[in-house]
Design an enzyme around this catalytic site. Structure first.
Site: not given
Ligand code: PLP
Length: 420
Positions: A139, A228, A256
């Site tokens: 994700y 990521d 985060k």
């Molecule tokens: N990348 C990863 C691995 C994530 O777990 C998340 C969200 O949980 C995101 C990107 C997207 O981040 P945001 O919710 O701050 O847009």
């Protein structure tokens, strides 16, 4: 509490601004929280819950840690948005880039989604190619280019079909599937984007050599390797998890933890790629990007993370929880898998020892045991992940006795089975 939820559902679709918070996947109403302190959430009726979600990951210090709350309050009194040079922004960028050699430069955005989106745009500009290779079960946010169309549970209406065609899906821990896609799409793949430790299909760890092989493939093929680290950044060590994994990506997305519980994202990496922003060939902007309030929260958080022994202590807590869960599980004669790295963990309801390498391995589990666990633990005063494929987190505020009790209660509830 029902009245509160009805009220939310009237004005907000599903009653929540992010879908998992609606708790539908665990067949429950969401917790209506009045306030949160340390390891605990307090609902509007005054009941206390030990929180193992930590706001979906950011709250590594627990809720409202004093130094972060103070930094936010002090900064709020001195201005929340300058719209010009912000010293705190420069300082936080320096602090983050100092944690890894591959982070030459960095920019801030307001979410993890925006951070990944910006890395992909940079990768396409750098390579002159369009397609993006990612992994089933990963994700990376909710924009079109990284939506996972193949998963029945994901919503695919409204996505741009052109962007969706750019998406290629490989299997996690399967470098051959990556090589195959490169062979089938020669000269078309701009980037490989991956969670170096997969935290959106429960918790799946990279096998020895897998990430190194991705690095080699990207070098051979001239594609940009993007890690990521929105979840893993500063969660497992004082910097990106790539420091532990021994593989350097070209670009990294953060989010985060680095915002200390306020809206944040950041992306950074190789100067020759990041420079495209400076040359104004690639656009990325944000009214609130790098705002002093978030920067102050981030700096105060990073100060705490830099204290000697911080991550060792989190690892000790993680190991304590793991040992307790396994001890109670074995004593009760239950058979499931418990996966943990540092302060991140997940229950996976497949027999212990089942190889868990990719999305399909995790998706093979049944939903019922997790729903039973979630609902039972809510009644017992614990806040768990509202979805079977979200991992959970231990914060620095969680006490040993709470970890021990969590393990004992969890096994009791699983052994008792679904409540009528
Ligand atoms: N990348 C990863 C691995 C994530 O777990 C998340 C969200 O949980 C995101 C990107 C997207 O981040 P945001 O919710 O701050 O847009």
């Amino acid at each position: 509490m029902r009245t509160e939820i009805k009220r939310a559902q009237t004005v907000i679709p599903a009653g929540a601004s992010s879908p998992l918070r609606a708790c539908r996947n665990v067949d429950t109403d969401p917790l209506v929280v009045a306030e949160a302190r340390g390891a605990h959430l307090f609902d509007v009726d005054g009941s206390r819950y030990v929180d193992f979600m930590c706001g979906f990951g950011p709250l590594i210090l627990g809720h409202a840690p004093e130094p972060v709350a103070r930094a936010i309050a002090e900064q709020a009194a001195r201005g929340t948005l300058f719209g010009t040079y912000c010293r705190q922004e420069v300082e936080l960028a320096e602090r983050i880039t100092a944690t890894a050699d591959h982070l030459d430069q960095l920019r801030f955005v307001c979410s993890g989604t925006e951070a990944v989106m910006s890395t992909l745009r940079l990768a396409r500009a750098h390579t002159g190619r369009t397609r993006v290779l990612r992994f089933n079960g990963g994700y990376h946010g909710h924009f079109d280019l990284v939506q996972n169309k193949d998963e029945a549970r994901m919503r695919d209406a409204g996505l741009d079909p052109v962007a969706m065609r750019s998406n290629l899906f490989a299997e996690y821990n399967d470098a051959e599937s990556v090589r195959r896609l490169f062979a089938e799409n020669q000269g078309e793949i701009a980037a490989v984007v991956i969670e170096p430790i997969a935290c959106n299909m429960s918790l799946v760890l990279p096998e020895e050599g897998f990430l190194r092989e991705l690095r080699e493939i990207c070098d051979e093929e001239g594609a940009v390797l993007i890690f990521d680290e929105v979840i893993t950044g500063f969660r497992l060590t004082n910097g990106p998890a790539s420091n532990l994994l021994g593989v350097a990506p070209d670009l990294t997305a953060f989010g985060k933890i680095i915002g200390g519980g306020t809206p944040v994202g950041a992306f950074g990496g190789r100067a020759d790629i990041m420079r495209l922003l400076d040359e104004e060939r690639v656009l990325q902007g944000g009214t609130l990007a790098g705002n002093p309030l978030t920067m102050a929260a981030g700096l105060a958080t990073l100060d705490e993370l830099a204290r000697p022994g911080f991550y060792e202590e989190l690892e000790r807590k993680g190991a304590l929880l793991e040992a307790a869960v396994l001890r109670h599980r074995d004593a009760a004669g239950l058979d499931f898998t418990f996966v943990r790295t540092g302060s991140v963990f997940a229950f996976i309801f497949v027999p212990d020892g089942t190889p868990l390498r990719r999305k399909a391995d995790v998706a093979a589990q049944e939903q019922q045991p997790y729903t039973t666990l979630y609902q039972g633990m809510r009644r017992a005063g614990y806040h768990l992940a509202p979805d079977i494929e979200e991992p959970m987190y231990i914060s620095a505020a969680t006490e040993d006795a709470e970890l021990e009790d969590f393990a004992a209660r969890a096994i009791e509830i699983l052994a008792a089975g679904p409540q009528a």
